[in-house]
Design a protein around this motif. Structure first.
Motif, PDB file in Angstrom:
ATOM      1  N   HIS A  47     -98.719 -79.517 -53.858  1.00 36.86           N
ATOM      2  CA  HIS A  47     -98.420 -79.857 -55.249  1.00 36.86           C
ATOM      3  C   HIS A  47     -99.346 -79.041 -56.139  1.00 36.86           C
ATOM      4  O   HIS A  47    -100.566 -79.175 -56.043  1.00 36.86           O
ATOM      5  CB  HIS A  47     -98.592 -81.353 -55.499  1.00 36.86           C
ATOM      6  CG  HIS A  47     -97.765 -82.197 -54.587  1.00 36.86           C
ATOM      7  ND1 HIS A  47     -96.387 -82.097 -54.525  1.00 36.86           N
ATOM      8  CD2 HIS A  47     -98.106 -83.142 -53.692  1.00 36.86           C
ATOM      9  CE1 HIS A  47     -95.928 -82.957 -53.631  1.00 36.86           C
ATOM     10  NE2 HIS A  47     -96.949 -83.599 -53.103  1.00 36.86           N
ATOM     11  N   ASP A  48     -98.767 -78.199 -56.977  1.00 34.65           N
ATOM     12  CA  ASP A  48     -99.554 -77.310 -57.828  1.00 34.65           C
ATOM     13  C   ASP A  48    -100.170 -78.004 -59.035  1.00 34.65           C
ATOM     14  O   ASP A  48    -101.095 -77.466 -59.641  1.00 34.65           O
ATOM     15  CB  ASP A  48     -98.693 -76.137 -58.316  1.00 34.65           C
ATOM     16  CG  ASP A  48     -98.374 -75.157 -57.200  1.00 34.65           C
ATOM     17  OD1 ASP A  48     -99.138 -75.107 -56.204  1.00 34.65           O
ATOM     18  OD2 ASP A  48     -97.370 -74.433 -57.328  1.00 34.65           O
ATOM     19  N   ASN A  68    -105.587 -74.812 -48.473  1.00 37.04           N
ATOM     20  CA  ASN A  68    -105.165 -74.721 -49.869  1.00 37.04           C
ATOM     21  C   ASN A  68    -105.025 -73.280 -50.351  1.00 37.04           C
ATOM     22  O   ASN A  68    -105.215 -72.990 -51.517  1.00 37.04           O
ATOM     23  CB  ASN A  68    -106.122 -75.496 -50.775  1.00 37.04           C
ATOM     24  CG  ASN A  68    -107.523 -74.935 -50.764  1.00 37.04           C
ATOM     25  OD1 ASN A  68    -107.822 -74.015 -50.011  1.00 37.04           O
ATOM     26  ND2 ASN A  68    -108.381 -75.496 -51.588  1.00 37.04           N
ATOM     27  N   GLY A  69    -104.642 -72.387 -49.470  1.00 39.57           N
ATOM     28  CA  GLY A  69    -104.419 -71.006 -49.856  1.00 39.57           C
ATOM     29  C   GLY A  69    -102.983 -70.767 -50.293  1.00 39.57           C
ATOM     30  O   GLY A  69    -102.221 -71.705 -50.566  1.00 39.57           O
ATOM     31  N   ASP A  70    -102.618 -69.504 -50.332  1.00 34.75           N
ATOM     32  CA  ASP A  70    -101.246 -69.150 -50.690  1.00 34.75           C
ATOM     33  C   ASP A  70    -100.263 -69.506 -49.583  1.00 34.75           C
ATOM     34  O   ASP A  70     -99.057 -69.648 -49.835  1.00 34.75           O
ATOM     35  CB  ASP A  70    -101.143 -67.647 -50.987  1.00 34.75           C
ATOM     36  CG  ASP A  70    -101.867 -67.268 -52.272  1.00 34.75           C
ATOM     37  OD1 ASP A  70    -102.006 -68.141 -53.162  1.00 34.75           O
ATOM     38  OD2 ASP A  70    -102.291 -66.107 -52.386  1.00 34.75           O
ATOM     39  N   HIS A  71    -100.771 -69.619 -48.349  1.00 37.41           N
ATOM     40  CA  HIS A  71     -99.935 -69.950 -47.202  1.00 37.41           C
ATOM     41  C   HIS A  71    -100.647 -71.005 -46.361  1.00 37.41           C
ATOM     42  O   HIS A  71    -101.848 -71.216 -46.512  1.00 37.41           O
ATOM     43  CB  HIS A  71     -99.662 -68.702 -46.357  1.00 37.41           C
ATOM     44  CG  HIS A  71     -98.958 -67.631 -47.121  1.00 37.41           C
ATOM     45  ND1 HIS A  71     -97.621 -67.707 -47.431  1.00 37.41           N
ATOM     46  CD2 HIS A  71     -99.415 -66.477 -47.667  1.00 37.41           C
ATOM     47  CE1 HIS A  71     -97.279 -66.645 -48.129  1.00 37.41           C
ATOM     48  NE2 HIS A  71     -98.352 -65.881 -48.294  1.00 37.41           N
ATOM     49  N   ARG A  90    -104.953 -81.248 -55.163  1.00 41.71           N
ATOM     50  CA  ARG A  90    -103.956 -80.334 -55.725  1.00 41.71           C
ATOM     51  C   ARG A  90    -104.027 -78.981 -55.008  1.00 41.71           C
ATOM     52  O   ARG A  90    -105.107 -78.454 -54.753  1.00 41.71           O
ATOM     53  CB  ARG A  90    -104.228 -80.153 -57.212  1.00 41.71           C
ATOM     54  CG  ARG A  90    -103.283 -79.218 -57.917  1.00 41.71           C
ATOM     55  CD  ARG A  90    -103.568 -79.174 -59.406  1.00 41.71           C
ATOM     56  NE  ARG A  90    -104.930 -78.781 -59.707  1.00 41.71           N
ATOM     57  CZ  ARG A  90    -105.312 -77.543 -59.987  1.00 41.71           C
ATOM     58  NH1 ARG A  90    -104.440 -76.565 -60.013  1.00 41.71           N
ATOM     59  NH2 ARG A  90    -106.573 -77.292 -60.244  1.00 41.71           N
ATOM     60  N   GLY A  91    -102.859 -78.434 -54.659  1.00 39.04           N
ATOM     61  CA  GLY A  91    -102.790 -77.122 -54.027  1.00 39.04           C
ATOM     62  C   GLY A  91    -102.994 -77.122 -52.527  1.00 39.04           C
ATOM     63  O   GLY A  91    -103.026 -76.050 -51.919  1.00 39.04           O
ATOM     64  N   SER A 117     -93.941 -78.008 -56.575  1.00 35.92           N
ATOM     65  CA  SER A 117     -94.394 -78.401 -55.239  1.00 35.92           C
ATOM     66  C   SER A 117     -93.774 -77.482 -54.182  1.00 35.92           C
ATOM     67  O   SER A 117     -92.840 -77.859 -53.473  1.00 35.92           O
ATOM     68  CB  SER A 117     -93.998 -79.855 -54.958  1.00 35.92           C
ATOM     69  OG  SER A 117     -94.589 -80.717 -55.899  1.00 35.92           O
ATOM     70  N   PRO A 118     -94.283 -76.253 -54.087  1.00 33.09           N
ATOM     71  CA  PRO A 118     -93.682 -75.308 -53.144  1.00 33.09           C
ATOM     72  C   PRO A 118     -93.832 -75.760 -51.692  1.00 33.09           C
ATOM     73  O   PRO A 118     -94.809 -76.407 -51.325  1.00 33.09           O
ATOM     74  CB  PRO A 118     -94.444 -74.007 -53.398  1.00 33.09           C
ATOM     75  CG  PRO A 118     -95.673 -74.385 -54.135  1.00 33.09           C
ATOM     76  CD  PRO A 118     -95.407 -75.680 -54.821  1.00 33.09           C
TER      77      PRO A 118
END
Length: 139
Positions: A47-48, A68-71, A90-91, A117-118
């Motif tokens: 969740h961003d 909590n990184g990009d992936h 978050r994240g 939320s990606p």
């Protein structure tokens, strides 16, 4: 009782159900659903714009954290204890396995949705790690 003074909600179904939205926050309930069985997990989500608090009310529930990184990064797991608060920041990528006996209370931002939320697909290696951690915690 006057419903303008007291709102009473109950959920007996499967899966995720928002129960109360008020201003910037939401309270929801999460129960067993077959798509969240450990062998059926396909993604992790983050969740961003919101932390997400999990409170186990009853039953068994395993929470998986994927960094909590990009992936999705290193995956860890915790078996929730009743009435303790678990705040996924978050994240942070996460997923979970609620057992058939589980009832979990969730508190998050009211506007939490797919747009902020990606999700990322779990690789075969991620799935193996999740299955191993799940088995270790639930043996």
């Amino acid at each position: 009782m006057d419903s303008k003074l007291l709102e009473v909600s109950k959920f007996d179904g499967e899966g995720y159900m928002p129960m109360i939205d008020y201003q910037s926050w939401r309270v929801a309930e999460l129960r067993y659903i077959d798509e969240l069985e450990v062998d059926n997990l396909k993604t992790m989500q983050k969740h961003d714009e919101s932390d997400e608090v999990f409170i186990l009310l009853e039953g068994d529930f395993t929470l998986f954290i994927g960094g909590n990184g990009d992936h999705i990064g290193e995956i860890s797991a915790v078996k929730l204890e009743p009435l303790k608060l678990y705040n996924v920041k978050r994240g942070t990528y996460h997923t979970h396995v609620p057992e058939k006996n589980a009832t979990v209370l969730i508190v998050e931002n009211q506007d939490t949705c797919d747009d902020n939320s990606p999700e990322e697909d779990l690789t075969l290696e991620h799935k193996k790690i999740i299955k191993k951690l799940y088995t270790e915690l639930n043996s």
